[in-house]
Every structure is written in C-alpha cells, then in structure tokens.
Write a protein that holds these residues in place. Structure first.
Motif, PDB file in Angstrom:
ATOM      1  N   TYR A 135       6.891   2.993   8.099  1.00  0.00           N
ATOM      2  CA  TYR A 135       6.299   3.619   6.906  1.00  0.00           C
ATOM      3  C   TYR A 135       6.265   2.640   5.736  1.00  0.00           C
ATOM      4  O   TYR A 135       5.287   2.577   4.983  1.00  0.00           O
ATOM      5  CB  TYR A 135       7.109   4.864   6.543  1.00  0.00           C
ATOM      6  CG  TYR A 135       6.971   5.295   5.116  1.00  0.00           C
ATOM      7  CD1 TYR A 135       5.804   5.909   4.670  1.00  0.00           C
ATOM      8  CD2 TYR A 135       7.993   5.080   4.199  1.00  0.00           C
ATOM      9  CE1 TYR A 135       5.676   6.299   3.350  1.00  0.00           C
ATOM     10  CE2 TYR A 135       7.872   5.466   2.884  1.00  0.00           C
ATOM     11  CZ  TYR A 135       6.706   6.079   2.463  1.00  0.00           C
ATOM     12  OH  TYR A 135       6.574   6.447   1.158  1.00  0.00           O
ATOM     13  N   SER A 136       7.329   1.875   5.592  1.00  0.00           N
ATOM     14  CA  SER A 136       7.406   0.924   4.474  1.00  0.00           C
ATOM     15  C   SER A 136       6.375  -0.186   4.593  1.00  0.00           C
ATOM     16  O   SER A 136       6.002  -0.806   3.582  1.00  0.00           O
ATOM     17  CB  SER A 136       8.810   0.312   4.410  1.00  0.00           C
ATOM     18  OG  SER A 136       9.789   1.312   4.254  1.00  0.00           O
ATOM     19  N   LEU A 137       5.911  -0.460   5.809  1.00  0.00           N
ATOM     20  CA  LEU A 137       4.941  -1.536   6.031  1.00  0.00           C
ATOM     21  C   LEU A 137       3.545  -0.992   6.304  1.00  0.00           C
ATOM     22  O   LEU A 137       2.696  -1.696   6.839  1.00  0.00           O
ATOM     23  CB  LEU A 137       5.392  -2.404   7.212  1.00  0.00           C
ATOM     24  CG  LEU A 137       6.655  -3.231   6.959  1.00  0.00           C
ATOM     25  CD1 LEU A 137       7.229  -3.739   8.270  1.00  0.00           C
ATOM     26  CD2 LEU A 137       6.348  -4.395   6.026  1.00  0.00           C
ATOM     27  N   GLU A 138       3.300   0.273   5.948  1.00  0.00           N
ATOM     28  CA  GLU A 138       1.984   0.855   6.213  1.00  0.00           C
ATOM     29  C   GLU A 138       0.924   0.103   5.401  1.00  0.00           C
ATOM     30  O   GLU A 138       1.213  -0.520   4.401  1.00  0.00           O
ATOM     31  CB  GLU A 138       1.991   2.333   5.853  1.00  0.00           C
ATOM     32  CG  GLU A 138       2.269   2.646   4.386  1.00  0.00           C
ATOM     33  CD  GLU A 138       1.034   2.653   3.524  1.00  0.00           C
ATOM     34  OE1 GLU A 138      -0.071   2.685   4.091  1.00  0.00           O
ATOM     35  OE2 GLU A 138       1.174   2.611   2.302  1.00  0.00           O
ATOM     36  N   GLY A 139      -0.297   0.218   5.855  1.00  0.00           N
ATOM     37  CA  GLY A 139      -1.380  -0.429   5.139  1.00  0.00           C
ATOM     38  C   GLY A 139      -2.456  -0.998   6.038  1.00  0.00           C
ATOM     39  O   GLY A 139      -3.372  -1.676   5.559  1.00  0.00           O
ATOM     40  N   ILE A 140      -2.373  -0.715   7.351  1.00  0.00           N
ATOM     41  CA  ILE A 140      -3.362  -1.289   8.256  1.00  0.00           C
ATOM     42  C   ILE A 140      -4.763  -0.788   7.945  1.00  0.00           C
ATOM     43  O   ILE A 140      -5.751  -1.483   8.177  1.00  0.00           O
ATOM     44  CB  ILE A 140      -2.988  -0.976   9.721  1.00  0.00           C
ATOM     45  CG1 ILE A 140      -3.873  -1.785  10.682  1.00  0.00           C
ATOM     46  CG2 ILE A 140      -3.077   0.522  10.006  1.00  0.00           C
ATOM     47  CD1 ILE A 140      -3.423  -1.726  12.116  1.00  0.00           C
ATOM     48  N   GLY A 141      -4.859   0.421   7.379  1.00  0.00           N
ATOM     49  CA  GLY A 141      -6.172   0.952   7.028  1.00  0.00           C
ATOM     50  C   GLY A 141      -6.862   0.164   5.927  1.00  0.00           C
ATOM     51  O   GLY A 141      -8.086   0.293   5.740  1.00  0.00           O
ATOM     52  N   MET A 142      -6.104  -0.662   5.201  1.00  0.00           N
ATOM     53  CA  MET A 142      -6.673  -1.446   4.099  1.00  0.00           C
ATOM     54  C   MET A 142      -7.005  -2.868   4.512  1.00  0.00           C
ATOM     55  O   MET A 142      -7.569  -3.631   3.711  1.00  0.00           O
ATOM     56  CB  MET A 142      -5.686  -1.476   2.928  1.00  0.00           C
ATOM     57  CG  MET A 142      -5.389  -0.126   2.328  1.00  0.00           C
ATOM     58  SD  MET A 142      -6.850   0.618   1.602  1.00  0.00           S
ATOM     59  CE  MET A 142      -7.191  -0.557   0.293  1.00  0.00           C
ATOM     60  N   VAL A 143      -6.674  -3.262   5.733  1.00  0.00           N
ATOM     61  CA  VAL A 143      -6.833  -4.658   6.140  1.00  0.00           C
ATOM     62  C   VAL A 143      -8.293  -5.103   6.087  1.00  0.00           C
ATOM     63  O   VAL A 143      -8.616  -6.154   5.523  1.00  0.00           O
ATOM     64  CB  VAL A 143      -6.252  -4.869   7.556  1.00  0.00           C
ATOM     65  CG1 VAL A 143      -6.626  -6.247   8.080  1.00  0.00           C
ATOM     66  CG2 VAL A 143      -4.744  -4.719   7.529  1.00  0.00           C
ATOM     67  N   LEU A 144      -9.186  -4.334   6.695  1.00  0.00           N
ATOM     68  CA  LEU A 144     -10.592  -4.742   6.743  1.00  0.00           C
ATOM     69  C   LEU A 144     -11.241  -4.761   5.358  1.00  0.00           C
ATOM     70  O   LEU A 144     -11.957  -5.724   5.033  1.00  0.00           O
ATOM     71  CB  LEU A 144     -11.373  -3.827   7.689  1.00  0.00           C
ATOM     72  CG  LEU A 144     -10.954  -3.897   9.161  1.00  0.00           C
ATOM     73  CD1 LEU A 144     -11.855  -3.017  10.016  1.00  0.00           C
ATOM     74  CD2 LEU A 144     -10.967  -5.333   9.674  1.00  0.00           C
ATOM     75  N   PRO A 145     -11.037  -3.736   4.503  1.00  0.00           N
ATOM     76  CA  PRO A 145     -11.600  -3.830   3.151  1.00  0.00           C
ATOM     77  C   PRO A 145     -11.071  -5.009   2.355  1.00  0.00           C
ATOM     78  O   PRO A 145     -11.809  -5.649   1.600  1.00  0.00           O
ATOM     79  CB  PRO A 145     -11.187  -2.491   2.517  1.00  0.00           C
ATOM     80  CG  PRO A 145     -11.025  -1.564   3.663  1.00  0.00           C
ATOM     81  CD  PRO A 145     -10.463  -2.407   4.764  1.00  0.00           C
ATOM     82  N   ILE A 146      -9.771  -5.313   2.517  1.00  0.00           N
ATOM     83  CA  ILE A 146      -9.204  -6.451   1.785  1.00  0.00           C
ATOM     84  C   ILE A 146      -9.809  -7.762   2.281  1.00  0.00           C
ATOM     85  O   ILE A 146     -10.158  -8.639   1.489  1.00  0.00           O
ATOM     86  CB  ILE A 146      -7.671  -6.476   1.925  1.00  0.00           C
ATOM     87  CG1 ILE A 146      -7.053  -5.288   1.186  1.00  0.00           C
ATOM     88  CG2 ILE A 146      -7.105  -7.777   1.380  1.00  0.00           C
ATOM     89  CD1 ILE A 146      -5.558  -5.169   1.357  1.00  0.00           C
ATOM     90  N   GLU A 147      -9.947  -7.890   3.598  1.00  0.00           N
ATOM     91  CA  GLU A 147     -10.547  -9.104   4.144  1.00  0.00           C
ATOM     92  C   GLU A 147     -11.981  -9.272   3.635  1.00  0.00           C
ATOM     93  O   GLU A 147     -12.411 -10.385   3.312  1.00  0.00           O
ATOM     94  CB  GLU A 147     -10.536  -9.074   5.668  1.00  0.00           C
ATOM     95  CG  GLU A 147     -11.014 -10.387   6.282  1.00  0.00           C
ATOM     96  CD  GLU A 147     -11.502 -10.243   7.704  1.00  0.00           C
ATOM     97  OE1 GLU A 147     -11.543 -11.263   8.413  1.00  0.00           O
ATOM     98  OE2 GLU A 147     -11.854  -9.131   8.094  1.00  0.00           O
TER      99      GLU A 147
END
Length: 239
Positions: free
Chosen positions: A172-184
């Motif tokens: 939970y503390s490392l969540e964020g995979i859903g933001m990877v493509l927009p950030i890239e």
C-alpha cells in the motif's frame, strides 16, 4: 510511510525490512513491465496509450479497458480513504476536531484537485507536498531519537504470523502503478524514465525502511498508527 513503524512493531523490524524489500522489488518489476508492454504495443502500431486502461483496451477490447478502470477506481478509493483517515487522525490529535468533520471537509478539496487532468498543472501542489514531507519526516525522526533515549524497550526481530499484514502495508505504501504511464508520457525524455523510476523507488524504499525502524525502535510495542500519534503528548504519556 507513517504507518510503517506500526507495521514493523507487528511483524518485527527484520521481517519488516525483508518484506519491504521484496514488495519494492516486485512493485518496480510490475511498473517496468507495464512500460515495456506499452512500448511493444506502440511498436506494433497501436497509438493513444496514455494510461493503464488504454493498455487493457488494446489487449482485451472495451471489456478489458472497463475491467482495468474498475480495478483502478477500487484501489484508488481505498488509498484515498486511508489517506483521509490519516489526515483526520492527526488533526484530531492536534486540534481535537471531530474526525467525521475532517473527513467530509477533505472531500470537496480532493474533488476539485482531481478535475486537473494534466500532471504538469499539479506540479505546484507536488512541490508543496515534497517540502511538507521532508519537514514532517525530519521532525518525526528527531522525535524518534529523543524518545529512543527517554524510553527504550526491547524490539521484536520477526513474527511470521504478521507477514501478510506487513506485506500489505508495504504494498500500500508503494502504490502508484496506475500513474506510471501518465508520468512517463509527461517526461521530456521518456527513454530515461525506467532508470530514474528504479533509482527513485530504491531510495524511497530505503527511506521507508529507516523510517520504520526508527519509529519502532523509539516506541517499541507502544508504537501507534500513524506514528505521529506517538509524538509529543504520546511520548509524555509513555514516559
């Protein structure tokens, strides 16, 4: 991260560090795999892949996109709810305001922020958050150091019955995979993004391990979640 010391108090600091390292490695692998998948799809002529749902659409059609987006909504609602609860717990501890009022008060602000669709427009808020994070973590670790000298108790190295719990907290503390493509997509040089992402998450995971150990070593079995509930008044109560 504020809940990491409590997670370590449940599982033991050594098992907590191992679980954190393992989940961090799996998390980075999944993020890099997502980037690799998009690049392979783009090399085959697919365009317009801006987010996680777009990958699902290309691979499995409209149903795939719908399924991925539903999963994202469920996960993000859970994360956002936990964040609001942490905010409410801390403000309640400081100002004594009822937690329900704080939770409902956060919703309109968040509802406005999520209307912003370009990540670049969120950079001022991100900068403020970064400064607040650094200041807050520094203050907490300074209090940990003081509490360690004033109140020092034995600590647990491992309790395998809590391995699922600590693994869930670290994930939970490392969540964020859903933001990877927009950030890239927002990067000036997307080719350097995987390397930068890996180095950044290694640094974040290392900081989390140190932060979790410091909080647990300071307050031992009396560590609370979030750790800020142990500070000042909490320290005085323990001592």
């Amino acid at each position: 991260m504020l809940g990491m010391p409590y997670a370590f108090s449940q599982s033991g600091w050594l098992l907590g560090v191992v679980a954190l390292g393992t989940m961090s490695a799996l998390n980075v692998y999944a993020m890099l795999l997502l980037i690799k998948t998009r690049r392979q799809l783009e090399s085959k002529g697919h365009t317009g892949i801006e987010g996680y749902g777009d990958v699902g659409r290309v691979l499995s059609g409209a149903r795939g996109e719908r399924f991925v987006n539903i999963c994202l909504v469920i996960s993000q609602v859970g994360f956002a709810t936990a964040y609001i609860i942490f905010i409410a717990a801390n403000i309640n501890n400081i100002a004594g305001i009822d937690r329900a009022y704080i939770c409902f008060g956060c919703v309109p602000i968040l509802a406005l922020l999520v209307q912003i669709q370009d990540l670049k427009d969120l950079s001022p808020f991100s900068l403020i958050a970064d400064v607040a994070n650094i200041a807050g973590l520094t203050a907490v670790m300074c209090q940990d150091w003081k509490a360690y000298h004033d109140f020092h108790q034995p600590v647990l190295t491992h309790d395998f019955s809590k391995v699922i719990y600590v693994s869930a907290v670290t994930l939970y503390s490392l969540e964020g995979i859903g933001m990877v493509l927009p950030i890239e997509s927002s990067c000036a040089n997307p080719k350097r993004f995987p390397s930068l992402l890996t180095k950044t998450l290694i640094a974040v995971a290392s900081l989390m391990a140190v932060f979790g150990c410091c909080g647990y070593f300071a307050f031992s079995s009396l560590t609370e979640a979030p750790i800020t509930l142990n500070l000042d008044g909490g320290v005085a109560t323990i001592v």
